[in-house]
Write an enzyme that holds these catalytic residues in place. Sequence first.
Site, mmCIF file in Angstrom:
data_model
loop_
_atom_site.group_PDB
_atom_site.id
_atom_site.type_symbol
_atom_site.label_atom_id
_atom_site.label_comp_id
_atom_site.label_asym_id
_atom_site.label_seq_id
_atom_site.Cartn_x
_atom_site.Cartn_y
_atom_site.Cartn_z
ATOM 1 N N CYS A 110 -15.560 -23.286 -20.524
ATOM 2 C CA CYS A 110 -16.887 -22.814 -20.126
ATOM 3 C C CYS A 110 -17.528 -23.869 -19.234
ATOM 4 C CB CYS A 110 -17.748 -22.589 -21.372
ATOM 5 S SG CYS A 110 -19.335 -21.793 -21.004
ATOM 6 N N CYS A 114 -23.566 -26.553 -22.488
ATOM 7 C CA CYS A 114 -24.563 -26.547 -23.568
ATOM 8 C C CYS A 114 -24.242 -27.717 -24.504
ATOM 9 C CB CYS A 114 -24.548 -25.223 -24.330
ATOM 10 S SG CYS A 114 -25.015 -23.829 -23.283
ATOM 11 N N CYS A 117 -22.391 -27.181 -28.032
ATOM 12 C CA CYS A 117 -21.236 -26.293 -28.145
ATOM 13 C C CYS A 117 -19.928 -27.023 -27.851
ATOM 14 C CB CYS A 117 -21.406 -25.116 -27.170
ATOM 15 S SG CYS A 117 -20.073 -23.912 -27.275
ATOM 16 N N CYS A 342 -19.438 -20.128 -34.777
ATOM 17 C CA CYS A 342 -20.116 -20.204 -33.482
ATOM 18 C C CYS A 342 -20.029 -21.618 -32.919
ATOM 19 C CB CYS A 342 -21.599 -19.882 -33.624
ATOM 20 S SG CYS A 342 -21.917 -18.271 -34.252
HETATM 21 N N1 SAH Z 1 -21.945 -18.166 -23.444
HETATM 22 C C1 SAH Z 1 -22.417 -17.071 -24.226
HETATM 23 C C2 SAH Z 1 -21.388 -16.597 -25.210
HETATM 24 C C3 SAH Z 1 -21.016 -17.607 -26.278
HETATM 25 S S1 SAH Z 1 -21.795 -17.127 -27.722
HETATM 26 C C4 SAH Z 1 -23.740 -17.448 -24.887
HETATM 27 O O1 SAH Z 1 -24.171 -18.588 -24.725
HETATM 28 O O2 SAH Z 1 -24.366 -16.594 -25.486
HETATM 29 C C5 SAH Z 1 -21.712 -18.501 -28.694
HETATM 30 C C6 SAH Z 1 -22.918 -18.554 -29.600
HETATM 31 O O3 SAH Z 1 -22.725 -19.640 -30.486
HETATM 32 C C7 SAH Z 1 -24.212 -18.828 -28.860
HETATM 33 O O4 SAH Z 1 -25.234 -18.041 -29.387
HETATM 34 C C8 SAH Z 1 -24.487 -20.290 -29.137
HETATM 35 O O5 SAH Z 1 -25.857 -20.550 -29.088
HETATM 36 C C9 SAH Z 1 -23.850 -20.472 -30.505
HETATM 37 N N2 SAH Z 1 -23.382 -21.832 -30.768
HETATM 38 C C10 SAH Z 1 -22.737 -22.648 -29.926
HETATM 39 N N3 SAH Z 1 -22.479 -23.829 -30.526
HETATM 40 C C11 SAH Z 1 -22.945 -23.741 -31.781
HETATM 41 C C12 SAH Z 1 -22.953 -24.614 -32.900
HETATM 42 N N4 SAH Z 1 -22.419 -25.824 -32.833
HETATM 43 N N5 SAH Z 1 -23.527 -24.178 -34.041
HETATM 44 C C13 SAH Z 1 -24.051 -22.939 -34.120
HETATM 45 N N6 SAH Z 1 -24.053 -22.058 -33.109
HETATM 46 C C14 SAH Z 1 -23.520 -22.451 -31.956
#
Ligand code: SAH
Length: 353
Positions: A110, A114, A117, A342
């Site tokens: 990606c 973020c 993530c 997630c």
């Molecule tokens: N790029 C898209 C699709 C990925 S969804 C998006 O951002 O929506 C992945 C989800 O997991 C997102 O809602 C993100 O906010 C959440 N996420 C990412 N890292 C995380 C973490 N360490 N703990 C909890 N949620 C997380």
Amino acid sequence: MKDIKEYTRKELGEWFKKRKIKPFRAIQIFKWLYIHQANSFDEMTDISKDMRLMLKQNFFIPRLKLENLETSIDGTEKLLFKLRDNKYIESVIIPGKNRHTLCISSQVGCAQKCKFCLTAKTGLQRNLTCSEIISQISEARQIFIKKNKDKDKDKKKTISNIVFMGMGEPLANYANVIKSIAIITDGDYGMKISPRRVTVSTSGFVPQIKKLGVNTNVNLAISLNATEDKTRSMLMPINKKYPIKNLLQVCSEFNIKPRNKITFEYILIKNINDTNKDAEKLVKMLSPIKAKVNLIPFNEHEKSNFKQSSSSRISQFFKILLDKNITAIIRKSKGADISAACGQLKGKFEIKQ
Ligand code: SAH
């Protein structure tokens, strides 16, 4: 040779028409590919041998190679697939009481960076093709059927819900995602999944959100994660390009069906975005929008110093939303023990010592 899963039913029909073949062949082939999960043209027994030969000379039916399958104590299953260029992606099967959800990837890695993530850490390697996006569903359905063949009828139900919440930013791979949605939601002959059961989650690609509402009827989820631009830009650099105001504006204009809502995902990170003031601001921000909130306690991982908010903080935040009549749930992440939760997908095959 062409990948047959790159064609919508309409496009395949046109391909036949150009060659003076009746376009209804596309319907037959779609049934075989997406209802019967055929893996070869020879399985398509209601198509003549000559036609099958012609198809074999022009098309191939791709497979994703399942490299690893891990099962969590809560039943969540993480599938690691190897692509044709030896790159890896992950999909997650989340079994439910009445329906089973598949979380699919839209990119290898990606580009969004973020902060919270894990997928972000690898950077973007490439977009997935339409074929690779929908093949995750075909493969997962086959695995699911095989695993549950001895179960009673209810438990045997197939994967019925799709969420684009795996690796990648779906709206950064717009054309392939839209094409895959056309095949997934092809009600008569495709994968037969209603658009009401498909959710596209985005970090906030404002122009593409608008287009998504025009071109499809799928559900929208927004990874919001903050109520101030300063915090959101720190957590999610996309916010510098499309700040909160623009994002909320496009959401308020989004084509939502009656009785439906846009999901706002909000990760609760200790001392970053979890104060009562944040909760109150969130209520205000979302009041003009048909919204529901998924609160996700931050999943800690080795590449981040962020910590999960305390459970009392999470309850307090949640209570403020409920008191103000915002529909909200605390989404306990599933599959954390196998890094399928997630933000924990990284598409890497690790040999356990
Ligand atoms: N790029 C898209 C699709 C990925 S969804 C998006 O951002 O929506 C992945 C989800 O997991 C997102 O809602 C993100 O906010 C959440 N996420 C990412 N890292 C995380 C973490 N360490 N703990 C909890 N949620 C997380």
